[in-house]
Design a protein around this motif. Structure first.
Motif, PDB file in Angstrom:
ATOM      1  N   HIS A 132       0.823  -1.207   0.000  1.00  0.00           N
ATOM      2  CA  HIS A 132       0.000   0.000   0.000  1.00  0.00           C
ATOM      3  C   HIS A 132       0.863   1.265   0.000  1.00  0.00           C
ATOM      4  N   GLU A 133       1.986   1.220   0.690  1.00  0.00           N
ATOM      5  CA  GLU A 133       2.893   2.369   0.678  1.00  0.00           C
ATOM      6  C   GLU A 133       3.448   2.598  -0.722  1.00  0.00           C
ATOM      7  N   LEU A 134       3.906   1.526  -1.371  1.00  0.00           N
ATOM      8  CA  LEU A 134       4.438   1.640  -2.726  1.00  0.00           C
ATOM      9  C   LEU A 134       3.350   2.032  -3.721  1.00  0.00           C
ATOM     10  N   LEU A 135       2.170   1.455  -3.533  1.00  0.00           N
ATOM     11  CA  LEU A 135       1.058   1.763  -4.426  1.00  0.00           C
ATOM     12  C   LEU A 135       0.661   3.225  -4.301  1.00  0.00           C
ATOM     13  N   GLY A 136       0.634   3.723  -3.057  1.00  0.00           N
ATOM     14  CA  GLY A 136       0.300   5.126  -2.849  1.00  0.00           C
ATOM     15  C   GLY A 136       1.254   6.055  -3.579  1.00  0.00           C
ATOM     16  N   LYS A 137       2.546   5.737  -3.542  1.00  0.00           N
ATOM     17  CA  LYS A 137       3.537   6.552  -4.259  1.00  0.00           C
ATOM     18  C   LYS A 137       3.286   6.520  -5.762  1.00  0.00           C
TER      19      LYS A 137
END
Length: 264
Positions: free
Chosen positions: A116-121
């Motif tokens: 989710h952190e990578l996807l958010g970026k």
């Protein structure tokens, strides 16, 4: 096309995106899923009661697309038309672009905090105007508990997600959508498996050569042999034999295109 009791809607990505726009604008909610051999193994010909689905028919409708290459090959044989292979991973970027254009909000169910952190970026970079209203990271206990699973769906409703990308793996994601999709209040529910992982860059997609020749399963098996060996080596062949009994049906809904004529 009917495959072991499962309807597969033969169409191209423009038709899918047209339906996405229509349903985001109004009408019945739409759930979109992908049919491959794994889907046939879990759902082909199984009675609804055995899947522990609700007795009352949900209000949302399903659009089940030809994902696996064997499904596409069988459709080509039956219709004499070359149909495209439609995967959640290929469709998700275009659907998110539609969401951005229409001002529709998006929520993601499934995945890890890192994904989710990578996807958010990635979303902030490539879809700066998109409205992401939440990420949910349910564990097995949550998705297997009717009470907790419903509570999560109610959280999605409270967040106001118009589109929910569900990445819980088969058959969990389809069952959660069928049981609790209406509870979310979403206009569009996407049973897209690892599509969010691919978009986040956490999982590598197969090189073009493998995808082009219907060998993506071989690449994934080589990357994750312990997790995928049973799916591809044990369950896959049996599902493939059931695929041989597939047959065509006429589309009973006059509002949709005729299947088996033109791959839009």
């Amino acid at each position: 096309m009917i495959v072991a009791g499962t309807r597969v809607d033969l169409c191209g990505s423009p038709h899918v995106l047209d339906m996405v726009r229509d349903r985001l604008a109004g009408g019945k909610p739409l759930a979109i899923g992908s049919v491959n051999l794994d889907h046939i193994h879990h759902f082909g010909g199984i009675e609804r009661s055995r899947l522990n689905l609700p007795d009352e028919r949900p209000t949302h409708e399903w659009l089940l697309l030809a994902d696996g290459q064997p499904i596409v090959d069988r459709a080509n044989d039956l219709t004499g038309t070359k149909w495209p292979r439609l995967t959640g991973s290929d469709l998700l970027p275009d659907i998110l672009r539609v969401a951005e254009t229409m001002g529709s909000s998006v929520g993601f169910v499934g995945g890890t905090p890192r994904v989710h952190e990578l996807l958010g970026k990635r979303l902030r970079r490539d879809y700066p105007a998109i409205d992401v209203v939440g990420y949910w990271e349910p564990d097995r206990t949550t998705v297997e508990s009717p009470t907790l699973a419903r509570e999560m769906a109610e959280q999605v409703r409270t967040a106001g997600a118009d589109i929910v990308v569900v990445s819980l793996g088969k058959p969990t994601q389809e069952l959660w959508i069928e049981q609790f999709g209406d509870v979310t209040g979403a206009r569009l529910l996407l049973a897209f498996g690892a599509a969010a992982d691919f978009m986040a860059g956490e999982v590598s997609r197969a090189p073009h050569f493998f995808s082009e020749h219907g060998l993506e399963w071989l690449f994934r098996l080589a990357m994750e042999p312990r997790r995928l060996a049973r799916r591809y080596v044990v369950q896959g062949p049996e599902a493939w034999f059931r695929l041989r009994g597939a047959y065509l049906v006429a589309d009973s809904d006059p509002s949709t295109e005729k299947k088996g004529t033109t791959a839009r």
